[in-house]
Design a protein around this motif. Structure first.
Motif, short mmCIF file in Angstrom:
data_model
loop_
_atom_site.label_atom_id
_atom_site.label_comp_id
_atom_site.label_asym_id
_atom_site.label_seq_id
_atom_site.Cartn_x
_atom_site.Cartn_y
_atom_site.Cartn_z
N VAL A 191 0.96 -1.16 0.16
CA VAL A 191 -0.15 -0.03 -0.13
C VAL A 191 0.86 1.22 0.20
N GLY A 192 0.39 2.30 -0.56
CA GLY A 192 0.94 3.66 -0.72
C GLY A 192 0.62 4.57 0.36
N VAL A 193 1.40 5.71 0.82
CA VAL A 193 1.19 6.81 1.62
C VAL A 193 1.40 7.86 0.89
N GLU A 194 1.02 8.96 0.54
CA GLU A 194 1.38 10.14 0.01
C GLU A 194 2.12 10.95 0.95
N TYR A 195 3.20 11.67 0.65
CA TYR A 195 3.88 12.58 1.30
C TYR A 195 4.57 13.57 0.30
N LYS A 196 4.83 14.73 1.33
CA LYS A 196 5.58 15.85 0.72
C LYS A 196 7.18 15.88 0.81
N ARG A 197 7.79 15.51 -0.27
CA ARG A 197 9.29 15.21 -0.16
C ARG A 197 9.87 16.66 -0.06
N ALA A 198 10.74 16.76 1.38
CA ALA A 198 11.22 18.10 1.56
C ALA A 198 12.62 18.45 0.85
N ALA A 199 13.06 19.30 1.06
CA ALA A 199 14.45 19.73 0.28
C ALA A 199 15.38 19.28 1.17
N ARG A 200 16.68 18.98 0.67
CA ARG A 200 17.69 18.41 1.43
C ARG A 200 18.12 19.35 2.61
N VAL A 201 18.24 19.20 3.78
CA VAL A 201 18.45 19.78 4.85
C VAL A 201 19.97 20.51 4.75
N ALA A 202 21.01 19.70 4.14
CA ALA A 202 22.40 20.43 4.19
C ALA A 202 23.02 19.61 3.04
N GLY A 203 23.91 19.97 2.34
CA GLY A 203 24.71 19.22 1.53
C GLY A 203 24.22 19.24 0.22
N GLU A 204 24.96 18.68 -0.86
CA GLU A 204 24.60 18.42 -2.13
C GLU A 204 24.04 17.02 -2.56
N THR A 205 23.23 16.80 -3.72
CA THR A 205 22.89 15.52 -4.03
C THR A 205 23.94 14.77 -4.13
N LYS A 206 24.08 13.71 -3.87
CA LYS A 206 24.98 12.32 -4.20
C LYS A 206 24.75 11.62 -5.25
N TYR A 207 23.66 12.17 -6.05
CA TYR A 207 23.19 11.33 -7.44
C TYR A 207 23.32 12.36 -8.43
N PRO A 208 24.39 12.57 -8.83
CA PRO A 208 24.71 13.04 -10.35
C PRO A 208 23.98 12.41 -11.16
N PHE A 209 23.75 13.20 -12.52
CA PHE A 209 22.98 12.63 -13.58
C PHE A 209 23.71 11.26 -14.06
N LYS A 210 24.88 11.12 -13.78
CA LYS A 210 25.57 9.76 -14.32
C LYS A 210 24.97 8.67 -13.46
N LYS A 211 24.96 8.85 -12.08
CA LYS A 211 24.38 7.59 -11.26
C LYS A 211 23.06 7.52 -11.61
N MET A 212 22.31 8.72 -11.65
CA MET A 212 20.85 8.44 -11.81
C MET A 212 20.57 7.68 -13.39
N PHE A 213 21.50 8.15 -14.04
CA PHE A 213 21.28 7.03 -15.33
C PHE A 213 21.55 5.63 -15.36
N ARG A 214 22.58 5.46 -14.40
CA ARG A 214 22.82 3.89 -14.16
C ARG A 214 21.82 3.34 -13.65
N LEU A 215 21.20 4.23 -12.50
CA LEU A 215 20.17 3.34 -11.72
C LEU A 215 18.90 3.27 -12.66
N ALA A 216 18.72 4.15 -13.62
CA ALA A 216 17.62 3.79 -14.55
C ALA A 216 17.92 2.48 -15.55
N ILE A 217 19.06 2.68 -15.92
CA ILE A 217 19.44 1.22 -16.83
C ILE A 217 19.37 -0.03 -16.01
N ASN A 218 19.79 0.00 -14.86
CA ASN A 218 19.58 -1.17 -13.79
C ASN A 218 18.24 -1.33 -13.57
#
Ligand code: UDP
Ligand code: MG
Length: 310
Positions: A191-218
């Protein structure tokens, strides 16, 4: 000791977020009056997160550190957390607090009602670039269409899973992992529960485009043969087209037309089919590479320091 909730947070250079994560998770979990553990998986951090994790674990023995020998990636870090977890219900959460720990109470409620996987659906997202929002939305929809498993839309790894589900997931040792797909694949009551995804508290994303792309291919290769089948479709389409064109060309020849005589049409056909063939080879290569990785049978991750009570 019996543990009700295991919370897993993968950590890759999240030094600034760790104290806040520990504080908010503890506050929420203490309010349940049930036993819990927080597994912090250090995925080869280089910013000093490791020391902070050790320190937090020293102060509170419900915090259990799993420290990797190097960076193995988010999905593998979560997998290690699942392996070490002992709770009846296991929650996966991001360390940057984009997934509000307070929502765990709602997930737990649904679990107590008898659901075995409770996933959190991002109804809204704050503090993300339009590019990330657009690519993420496209990604979830493509995956939904071409895979055989109905992986819920706009849903990340933030979820609660019953022990039964985690035990099955722990038997799935595939190397190129897409956990949200795997947790949909196992079945059980979801079952799913909806929520509002907040912004990062601190720091930068650790998912640059390359990693996102690999995840998509996987995700695609892990749950679908569609890319392999595309070559077959193209083959049939171009062969069909050729067969259709033959009588037309013969007719034009007989009636004395000059159509199709130039080099350009030949060149276009050769380049087009050459391109299709190379892409098909590349797709084959992706699958063969994955086969090779599986055949090597290396461990999924290497732990430098495991929790003491393991
Ligand atoms: N992460 C990780 N290993 C990596 C990349 C990310 O353990 O190689 C962790 C990261 O510390 C965070 C979570 O995975 O807790 C999600 O990463 P991030 O917030 O950067 O992704 P985004 O929310 O931007 O998609
Ligand atoms: Mg994040």
């Amino acid at each position: 000791m019996k543990i009700t909730y295991s919370i897993i947070a993968p950590i890759y250079n999240e030094k600034e977020n760790l104290p806040e994560l520990q504080r908010r998770v503890s506050a929420v979990m203490d309010s349940t009056n049930e036993s819990w553990e927080l597994i912090l998986v250090d995925d080869g951090s280089t910013d000093g997160s490791t020391e902070i994790i050790r320190e937090l674990a020293k102060q509170d023995d419900r915090i259990r550190p799993v420290i990797f020998a190097r960076n193995f990636g988010h999905q593998v870090a979560v997998t290690a957390g699942l392996d070490y977890s002992r709770g009846d219900a296991v929650v996966i959460i991001d360390a940057d607090l984009q997934d509000p720990p307070e929502l765990i109470l709602e997930l737990a409620q649904k679990w107590k009602e008898g659901n075995e996987v409770v996933f959190a659906v991002r109804a809204e997202r704050e503090g993300e670039s339009w590019f990330k929002l657009w690519t993420a939305s496209l990604f979830y929809r493509i995956i939904y269409r071409i895979t055989d498993v109905k992986i819920p839309l706009d849903t990340g790894d933030f979820r609660l899973m019953d022990r039964k589900v985690v035990n099955v997931m722990n038997q799935m040792r595939e190397r190129h992992r897409f956990l949200r797909g795997m947790s949909a694949w196992v079945g059980f009551k979801q079952v799913g529960v909806e929520y509002k995804r907040a912004a990062r508290v601190a720091g930068e994303t650790k998912y640059p485009f390359k990693k996102m792309f690999r995840l998509a291919i996987n995700a695609v290769t892990g749950f679908s043969y569609f890319p392999l089948q595309v070559a077959t479709y193209f083959g049939f389409a171009s062969a069909g087209f050729a067969i259709l064109v033959i009588p037309i060309v013969i007719y034009l020849r007989i009636t004395g037309s000059q159509a199709f005589f130039g080099q350009a049409s030949t060149l276009i056909a050769v380049l087009f089919l050459g391109g299709v063939q190379l892409i098909s080879l590349g797709v084959l290569g992706e699958y063969i590479g994955r086969l090779y990785d599986e055949a090597k049978g290396r461990p999924l991750y290497i732990v430098r320091e495991a929790p003491e009570d393991q």
